[in-house]
Design an enzyme around this catalytic site. Structure first.
Site, PDB file in Angstrom:
ATOM      1  CB  SER A 151      -0.907   0.011   1.233  1.00 57.82           C
ATOM      2  OG  SER A 151      -1.554   1.267   1.389  1.00 57.82           O
ATOM      3  CE1 TYR A 164      -3.859  -1.616   6.235  1.00 57.80           C
ATOM      4  CE2 TYR A 164      -3.245   0.540   5.352  1.00 57.80           C
ATOM      5  CZ  TYR A 164      -3.686  -0.760   5.159  1.00 57.80           C
ATOM      6  OH  TYR A 164      -3.956  -1.194   3.878  1.00 57.80           O
TER       7      TYR A 164
END
Length: 259
Positions: A151, A164
């Protein structure tokens, strides 16, 4: 029970075995849909089954069969057994898509060490463990494709989602190193690096610049799987340019970059 097949022969019953670890994942299912024709699709998901509304479109897309197996990503010791069980029941895994993960609650994780550890465990540790188990299964036969989702959140970890983001940063580094280590083995590791993905996982959140949908991500990933092209792929490609430019501009601009 499907007849075990080799992914090197698309003419045998059941075709290639495509496994989605995280079988309820919106992106994982979208990738499987694009690889479905003639394939045996295995959805490895938490106990409790996978709704027919998820499996029926795969059959409609041409899958030879759709199977569901229990899989708990956080149970690291079960990973080799699950991989072995899938291969003994359905045949050699040709493509494995690691589509499980959690966003978690950043505010809770900042205060609760256990909550922070759970996010890191699922989004980094469990992914690294399963990638290792799958790579060691595929290397002796010198074929197979792995997909590990990174990501842009891991490219520069931000205050808003640093738990995260740090998990994705770790996974990105691990997968990039593994892709290099797999060079010449016949095993391909694809590392999609999407920006903000609009879907169930991000419902209620404001989309960031250069957002994409699960279908747009799946189009790119499925293309790389078919081409057996290893390494990182930015989705959309413009994010790569943005991050390259952002390295040359002041820090505050990063706070407006996609999550």
């Amino acid at each position: 029970m499907p007849t075990p097949t080799s992914p090197s022969s698309g003419t045998e019953p059941g075709g290639e075995v495509v496994v989605v670890f995280g079988g309820r994942s919106e992106i994982g299912l979208a990738v499987a849909h694009r690889l479905a024709r003639g394939s045996t699709i295995v959805l490895a998901a938490r106990p409790g089954g996978v709704p027919e509304e998820f499996t029926r479109p795969l059959l409609d897309a041409g899958a030879a069969t759709v199977e569901v197996v229990d899989f708990d990503a956080d149970d690291l010791w079960s990973h080799p057994r699950v991989v072995s069980d899938i291969e003994s029941r359905f045949g050699e895994i040709g493509t494995a898509v690691l589509a499980f993960g959690v966003l978690g609650d950043q505010e809770v994780a900042e205060r609760d060490p256990a909550a922070a550890a759970r996010i890191l465990h699922t989004d980094f540790v469990a992914q690294a463990a399963l990638l290792t188990a799958l790579a060691e299964t595929m290397k002796p036969r010198r074929r197979g494709v792995l997909v590990a989702f990174s990501s842009v959140a891991g490219q520069r970890v931000r205050r808003a989602n640093y738990v995260y983001g740090s998990a994705k940063a770790g996974l990105d580094g691990f997968a990039s190193g593994m892709a290099d280590a797999l060079h010449g083995t016949g095993v391909t590791l694809v590392i999609p690096r999407p920006g903000f993905v609009i879907g169930r996982m991000t419902e209620g959140m404001a989309p960031a610049p250069f957002s994409s949908t699960a279908d747009q991500v799946a189009d790119v990933v499925a293309g790389r799987v078919r081409e057996r092209r290893a390494g990182v792929v930015w989705i959309p490609w413009q994010l790569r340019v943005m991050f390259a430019v952002a390295r040359l501009v002041p820090q505050p601009v990063w706070r407006r970059m996609p999550r």
